[in-house]
Design an enzyme around this catalytic site. Structure first.
Site, mmCIF file in Angstrom:
data_model
loop_
_atom_site.group_PDB
_atom_site.id
_atom_site.type_symbol
_atom_site.label_atom_id
_atom_site.label_comp_id
_atom_site.label_asym_id
_atom_site.label_seq_id
_atom_site.Cartn_x
_atom_site.Cartn_y
_atom_site.Cartn_z
ATOM 1 N N ARG A 46 4.736 13.881 -4.418
ATOM 2 C CA ARG A 46 4.401 12.458 -4.553
ATOM 3 C C ARG A 46 5.661 11.611 -4.392
ATOM 4 O O ARG A 46 5.663 10.576 -3.743
ATOM 5 C CB ARG A 46 3.710 12.164 -5.895
ATOM 6 C CG ARG A 46 3.502 10.670 -6.111
ATOM 7 C CD ARG A 46 2.470 10.279 -7.172
ATOM 8 N NE ARG A 46 2.278 11.212 -8.240
ATOM 9 C CZ ARG A 46 3.124 11.407 -9.262
ATOM 10 N NH1 ARG A 46 4.247 10.714 -9.327
ATOM 11 N NH2 ARG A 46 2.861 12.289 -10.190
ATOM 12 N N TYR A 98 -6.405 -11.331 6.597
ATOM 13 C CA TYR A 98 -7.237 -10.136 6.675
ATOM 14 C C TYR A 98 -8.170 -10.103 5.449
ATOM 15 O O TYR A 98 -7.719 -10.266 4.308
ATOM 16 C CB TYR A 98 -6.349 -8.887 6.710
ATOM 17 C CG TYR A 98 -7.144 -7.606 6.708
ATOM 18 C CD1 TYR A 98 -7.912 -7.245 7.803
ATOM 19 C CD2 TYR A 98 -7.156 -6.781 5.595
ATOM 20 C CE1 TYR A 98 -8.664 -6.085 7.791
ATOM 21 C CE2 TYR A 98 -7.900 -5.614 5.575
ATOM 22 C CZ TYR A 98 -8.653 -5.279 6.681
ATOM 23 O OH TYR A 98 -9.400 -4.137 6.661
ATOM 24 N N ASP A 170 2.832 -9.164 7.040
ATOM 25 C CA ASP A 170 1.940 -8.126 7.567
ATOM 26 C C ASP A 170 2.137 -8.097 9.081
ATOM 27 O O ASP A 170 1.730 -9.018 9.788
ATOM 28 C CB ASP A 170 0.483 -8.462 7.197
ATOM 29 C CG ASP A 170 -0.487 -7.351 7.583
ATOM 30 O OD1 ASP A 170 -0.221 -6.655 8.590
ATOM 31 O OD2 ASP A 170 -1.515 -7.197 6.900
ATOM 32 N N LYS A 195 -3.906 1.064 12.567
ATOM 33 C CA LYS A 195 -4.173 0.286 13.776
ATOM 34 C C LYS A 195 -3.228 0.749 14.898
ATOM 35 O O LYS A 195 -3.310 1.878 15.318
ATOM 36 C CB LYS A 195 -4.054 -1.201 13.438
ATOM 37 C CG LYS A 195 -4.783 -1.598 12.140
ATOM 38 C CD LYS A 195 -6.283 -1.465 12.209
ATOM 39 C CE LYS A 195 -6.958 -1.592 10.854
ATOM 40 N NZ LYS A 195 -6.651 -2.794 10.087
HETATM 41 C C1 LIG Z 1 -6.725 -3.152 8.688
HETATM 42 C C2 LIG Z 1 -5.745 -4.107 8.136
HETATM 43 C C3 LIG Z 1 -5.277 -3.993 6.817
HETATM 44 C C4 LIG Z 1 -5.797 -2.917 5.881
HETATM 45 O O1 LIG Z 1 -5.368 -1.652 6.289
HETATM 46 P P1 LIG Z 1 -6.232 -0.294 6.061
HETATM 47 O O2 LIG Z 1 -5.389 0.713 6.758
HETATM 48 O O3 LIG Z 1 -7.570 -0.513 6.661
HETATM 49 O O4 LIG Z 1 -6.311 -0.076 4.594
HETATM 50 C C5 LIG Z 1 -4.335 -4.904 6.384
HETATM 51 N N1 LIG Z 1 -3.878 -5.886 7.192
HETATM 52 C C6 LIG Z 1 -4.315 -6.037 8.460
HETATM 53 C C7 LIG Z 1 -3.787 -7.141 9.306
HETATM 54 C C8 LIG Z 1 -5.260 -5.156 8.969
HETATM 55 O O5 LIG Z 1 -5.700 -5.313 10.223
#
Ligand SMILES: *Cc1c(COP(=O)(O)O)cnc(C)c1O
Length: 389
Positions: A46, A98, A170, A195
């Site tokens: 961890r 998001y 982000d 993504k």
């Molecule tokens: C998908 C997404 C998230 C969340 O991520 P997960 O991997 O689905 O938990 C956060 N920010 C953005 C911009 C996203 O597209």
């Protein structure tokens, strides 16, 4: 070394025993201590795990940060970051956010006494008015999803520093291949690595990158204490995906630009939201702070009756949530990704019932245009009553 080379070489010189070019998956959770008071650098998985550590080192370096932390999802990364804050703290957050981040703040963090104000993060005057003595950080997405609003990162980071706030960005949509917020003054970068970084719609993962010794040490404590860490198999899969990031992003950008230009001239389309287009409000700032454009954009059909038949008739393009993979996906934010955002807020920012979001994959552009073109024509014929449904 250029970023393309660094990406392709992730982990390739890290395995000292066999020289394996692909870094192995170390499944172990426990590591033998040489003797009392000594460690190989690994004790318990961890806290630190070999395959994950190679990924984290690469991520920190790619984002120009000091440390990186791989998490079990993007949301796990955000939860770990938000654990920096305490009861009574206040955050300033991008308005067109998001949906999952909004839900985490409003449904969970609010119960721990952490509040958030939502604002256009490109409007410094409006943000000035929101700063309270207990404001601790600003949380930015640029471009936002789905409306592709651009925030001037350098301007906001400078503003945040003058107010003593942390800047959290982000960077999921652009990835370090196109944009590196820490170089523009940000303190923390977060990715849904599910993504573009993973890139193949087959691994759920999140990354946190921190700048500064103290902040990195604090994040290490949170990452280890909360424990929403990425497993060895998924760490390996993510690194494997990242090796081709440069190629994929270039193709995503090319396809999305061609597709956006095609839709701009289509009679059924009212608006296209994509920063690569010259008349997009954020076009200049985007060009200044990023070296390219993401592969997703949104568009509004002229008539909401188009939405259902379009989603039914697309064949190559899948009607699915998520974004950033090699396969093209289209989603309907108002009822899917953004369903947890109240309808008044959604309509105010423009995520209404005519908006579709398109994550353009790396297929041949001619096939993508043919698929969406046929779906638009089928939708038109149905609405005009030329065919029965
Ligand atoms: C998908 C997404 C998230 C969340 O991520 P997960 O991997 O689905 O938990 C956060 N920010 C953005 C911009 C996203 O597209």
């Amino acid at each position: 070394m250029k970023i393309e080379s660094r990406l392709a070489q992730i982990g390739s010189i890290k395995e000292p025993v066999t020289g394996a070019i692909s870094f192995p998956v170390y499944q172990a959770t426990a590591f033998r201590h040489p003797r009392l008071g000594e460690s190989t650098g690994f004790d318990y998985a961890r806290t630190k795990s070999p395959t994950r550590a190679v990924l984290e080192e690469a991520a920190a370096e790619l984002e120009s940060g000091d440390a990186a932390f791989a998490c079990s999802s993007g949301m796990a990364a955000l939860q770990t970051i938000f654990a920096l804050f305490s009861q009574g703290d206040h955050l300033i957050v991008s308005l067109d956010l998001y949906g999952g981040t909004y839900r985490l703040l409003e449904r969970i963090m609010s119960r721990f006494g952490v509040s958030a104000s939502y604002v256009d993060t490109d409007d410094l005057e409006a943000m000035d008015k929101l700063v309270q003595p207990n404001t601790k950080a600003i949380v930015i997405e640029t471009p936002t999803n789905p409306l592709m609003l651009i925030t001037d990162l350098e301007a906001v980071c400078t503003w945040a520093k003058s107010k003593g706030l942390l800047t959290i960005v982000d960077n999921t949509l652009l990835t370090p291949f196109f944009q590196r917020p820490i170089e523009l003054g940000a303190d923390i970068v977060i990715h849904s690595a599910t993504k573009y970084l993973g890139g193949h719609n087959d691994v759920l993962a999140g990354l946190i990158v921190t700048k500064g010794k103290e902040l990195s040490a604090e994040m290490a404590v949170l990452h280890n204490s909360i424990g929403a860490v990425l497993g060895p198999q998924d760490s390996w899969l993510l690194m494997r995906g990242m090796k081709t990031l440069a190629l994929r992003m270039e193709r995503h950008q090319y396809n999305a630009t061609r597709m956006a230009e095609y839709l701009l001239t289509h009679p059924a389309i009212a608006e296209v939201f994509y920063p690569a287009l010259k008349d997009h409000a954020g076009h200049e700032v985007q060009n200044r702070q990023s070296s390219g454009n993401t592969g997703i954009f949104s568009f509004k059909v002229k008539d909401a009756r188009y939405v259902e038949p379009i989603l039914r008739h697309i064949k190559l393009i899948a009607f699915a949530e998520s974004l950033g993979g090699v396969e093209s996906l289209m989603t309907y934010p108002a009822v899917q990704t953004h369903a947890d955002i109240p309808v008044e807020i959604r309509n105010a920012v423009g995520v209404d019932d005519r908006l579709l979001r398109f994550s353009v994959g790396i297929e041949h552009i001619d096939d993508l245009i043919a698929d969406l073109g046929a779906a638009l024509e089928a939708a038109r014929a149905e609405i005009a009553g030329e065919v029965s449904v």
